[in-house]
Scaffold this motif. Structure first.
Motif, PDB file in Angstrom:
ATOM      1  N   GLY A 270       0.794  -1.225   0.000  1.00 28.23           N
ATOM      2  CA  GLY A 270       0.000   0.000   0.000  1.00 28.23           C
ATOM      3  C   GLY A 270       0.823   1.270   0.000  1.00 28.23           C
ATOM      4  O   GLY A 270       0.265   2.371  -0.043  1.00 28.23           O
ATOM      5  N   GLY A 271       2.147   1.136   0.096  1.00 25.53           N
ATOM      6  CA  GLY A 271       3.016   2.302  -0.018  1.00 25.53           C
ATOM      7  C   GLY A 271       3.526   2.853   1.293  1.00 25.53           C
ATOM      8  O   GLY A 271       4.129   3.934   1.314  1.00 25.53           O
ATOM      9  N   ALA A 272       3.321   2.129   2.420  1.00 29.41           N
ATOM     10  CA  ALA A 272       3.754   2.663   3.713  1.00 29.41           C
ATOM     11  C   ALA A 272       5.264   2.895   3.747  1.00 29.41           C
ATOM     12  O   ALA A 272       5.731   3.984   4.104  1.00 29.41           O
ATOM     13  N   LEU A 273       6.044   1.886   3.367  1.00 33.25           N
ATOM     14  CA  LEU A 273       7.496   2.049   3.369  1.00 33.25           C
ATOM     15  C   LEU A 273       7.937   3.003   2.271  1.00 33.25           C
ATOM     16  O   LEU A 273       8.825   3.843   2.484  1.00 33.25           O
ATOM     17  N   SER A 274       7.335   2.892   1.107  1.00 31.20           N
ATOM     18  CA  SER A 274       7.692   3.789   0.001  1.00 31.20           C
ATOM     19  C   SER A 274       7.494   5.243   0.400  1.00 31.20           C
ATOM     20  O   SER A 274       8.350   6.103   0.127  1.00 31.20           O
ATOM     21  N   ASN A 275       6.364   5.539   1.035  1.00 29.82           N
ATOM     22  CA  ASN A 275       6.093   6.923   1.448  1.00 29.82           C
ATOM     23  C   ASN A 275       7.125   7.411   2.458  1.00 29.82           C
ATOM     24  O   ASN A 275       7.552   8.572   2.418  1.00 29.82           O
ATOM     25  N   ALA A 276       7.512   6.511   3.380  1.00 30.94           N
ATOM     26  CA  ALA A 276       8.523   6.908   4.367  1.00 30.94           C
ATOM     27  C   ALA A 276       9.851   7.211   3.687  1.00 30.94           C
ATOM     28  O   ALA A 276      10.516   8.209   4.006  1.00 30.94           O
ATOM     29  N   ILE A 277      10.258   6.368   2.740  1.00 35.34           N
ATOM     30  CA  ILE A 277      11.527   6.589   2.034  1.00 35.34           C
ATOM     31  C   ILE A 277      11.443   7.843   1.177  1.00 35.34           C
ATOM     32  O   ILE A 277      12.391   8.657   1.144  1.00 35.34           O
ATOM     33  N   HIS A 278      10.321   8.038   0.488  1.00 37.20           N
ATOM     34  CA  HIS A 278      10.180   9.244  -0.339  1.00 37.20           C
ATOM     35  C   HIS A 278      10.221  10.504   0.524  1.00 37.20           C
ATOM     36  O   HIS A 278      10.779  11.531   0.106  1.00 37.20           O
ATOM     37  N   GLY A 279       9.632  10.435   1.727  1.00 37.90           N
ATOM     38  CA  GLY A 279       9.692  11.587   2.625  1.00 37.90           C
ATOM     39  C   GLY A 279      11.113  11.923   3.022  1.00 37.90           C
ATOM     40  O   GLY A 279      11.511  13.102   3.052  1.00 37.90           O
ATOM     41  N   MET A 280      11.917  10.899   3.313  1.00 42.26           N
ATOM     42  CA  MET A 280      13.328  11.113   3.638  1.00 42.26           C
ATOM     43  C   MET A 280      14.067  11.711   2.440  1.00 42.26           C
ATOM     44  O   MET A 280      14.875  12.644   2.588  1.00 42.26           O
ATOM     45  N   ARG A 281      13.793  11.179   1.259  1.00 42.92           N
ATOM     46  CA  ARG A 281      14.477  11.676   0.057  1.00 42.92           C
ATOM     47  C   ARG A 281      14.131  13.136  -0.214  1.00 42.92           C
ATOM     48  O   ARG A 281      14.992  13.930  -0.605  1.00 42.92           O
TER      49      ARG A 281
END
Length: 459
Positions: free
Chosen positions: A157-168
């Motif tokens: 659902g994008g939970a980890l992806s969203n966290a990584i994108h936020g860091m980036r």
């Protein structure tokens, strides 16, 4: 990793082998609708290539026009499909005969067989999902527990992806200001590398460290662990195996040495899939079959994450028990002691085998103490891991390695804020590249190849 040709139309059976009510043949690519139209005849004479209808009932025909199977045909037009290409899914009867016959007709019309994971690979290459979500797909398929499925669903659902994108995004914003300080050192600009920028980087670094701490829990939910049951003959290992399974899986008799082959089954403890192994009782024996079973038992111990050492409360600790405990301690294996048969005798007072991680008294035949044993094992498996199945977590070692390198780069910057902006920019660029490896934006080809080749054909 060589990208598949954009002009290819691929097809595969997307349901597992065996018999079932329904099976699916999936077609994806620019000619998916055309190929489906060539092999499908609508029961109402409709042309599937025109109109807004997306579901059709009819038959798949062979080259001579004879019916192969009665089916439902689902059409999904690009970009509103799993692969963001035109997709046709043929729902036929779920057996090897009809599905292989349907696939044969589809391939005869010009589709090529899909490679393992190629549908999901196209979804990734076409930008529908990132690498984290692609890896979560196979985790959803392979999940053995509800907790494992929750972890996979969160990633998909994008939970980890969203966290990584936020860091980036945070690091990219900082890099833009640092590079401006490099490019325009003499211009009359506000201070670019200020306290707010450094505080933001400290926040990002803290988020990375916290996420790194979830990796072990994520790995446990995804991969599970192995627990081997050990002990002398006739102490109740197979009875305990059956009790934990809630099923009479292993043969139990009063005769010592009944278990000669290793038995394996899965149970769930604290949301973690656990492969439970029942092994032969360890003793010196002249029986060749039993001796092989003892050797297999020792091999099972070496491959286990934890050993459940069963002792007999009616006999207390014997010299053989001490020898086995010493053997396990020499292999540096975590050991939990289960004092069995407390319905017949009380276990000895105190900790008779101190080099263990837990001790539980139980009766495998009556079920007494099983809840305590499961609680003890669950606490050991997840002890100290602050992560629940539905939260953001890492699940793979390559994700952990990439995030660790990103955190190291940001940590190095925070320790050297006095250096010139060129050095700070280099650290931020390294961190951004490492984070991009997790989501697939800068992932090496060999990792991409490894990810998609691990998929089944048809997904």
């Amino acid at each position: 990793m060589p990208a598949p040709s954009a002009t290819d139309t691929i097809a595969a059976i997307s349901t597992p082998p065996g018999e079932g009510g329904v099976g699916i043949v999936r077609i994806s690519g620019p000619r998916a609708v055309e190929i489906a139209a060539r092999v499908f005849r609508s029961g109402h004479g409709r042309d599937i290539r025109t109109g807004a209808q997306r579901v059709f009932h009819g038959h798949i025909l062979d080259g001579a026009g004879h019916p192969v199977d009665e089916v439902l045909l689902h059409l999904m037009r690009a970009p509103h499909s799993y692969t963001r290409e035109d997709v046709a899914e043929i729902n036929g009867h779920g057996g090897a005969g009809p599905l292989n016959a349907i696939l044969e007709e589809v391939l005869r019309q010009g589709a090529r067989p899909a490679r393992p994971g190629e549908f999901t690979q196209r979804a990734f290459l076409n930008g529908r999902i990132d690498l984290v979500q692609a890896e979560a797909v196979i985790d959803q398929i392979r999940a053995r527990t509800r907790a494992g499925l929750q972890a996979a669903n969160a990633a998909a659902g994008g939970a980890l992806s969203n966290a990584i994108h936020g860091m980036r995004e945070r690091l990219a914003g900082a890099l833009a200001r640092v590079e401006a300080a490099v490019d325009f050192p003499e211009d009359d600009l506000p201070e670019l590398i200020d306290t707010a920028l450094i505080d933001g980087l400290r926040t990002a670094h803290g988020e990375m460290v916290a996420l790194l701490d979830t990796c072990e829990a994520g790995r446990l939910y995804r991969e599970g662990v192995t627990v081997a049951i050990a002990g002398r003959p006739n102490v109740g290992k197979s009875s305990l195996f059956n009790a934990l399974l809630r099923d009479a899986r292993a043969i139990v008799t009063a005769r010592p040495g009944t278990t000669r082959d290793r038995l394996e089954e899965y149970i769930t403890l604290a949301g973690v899939p656990v492969k439970l192994i029942d092994t032969a009782g360890l003793r010196d024996t002249v029986d060749e079959v039993e001796r092989i079973g003892v050797e297999q038992a020792r091999a099972a111990f070496r491959g286990a994450n934890l050993v459940l050492l069963v002792l007999d409360a009616t006999t207390g600790v014997t010299p053989e028990d001490r020898d086995l405990a010493a053997e396990l301690a020499a292999q540096d294996l975590p050991v939990v002691v289960a004092w069995n048969k407390i319905d017949l005798a009380a276990p000895p007072p105190g900790d008779a085998l101190p080099a263990t991680q837990g001790c539980v008294a139980l009766s495998a035949t009556e079920g007494t103490g099983l809840d305590d044993l499961e609680q003890c094992l669950g606490d050991l498996l997840l002890g100290g891991l602050q992560a629940s199945a539905g939260q953001v977590m890492l699940t793979r070692l390559h994700q952990k390695e990439s995030l660790r390198r990103a955190a190291d780069s940001v940590g190095r910057l925070l320790e050297n804020t006095h250096l010139s902006p060129e050095f700070l920019a280099a650290d931020l660029q390294d961190a951004l590249r490492a984070l991009g490896e997790i989501t697939g934006e800068t992932t090496p080809d060999d990792i991409l190849e490894m990810v998609f080749s691990s998929f089944c054909i048809g997904k």
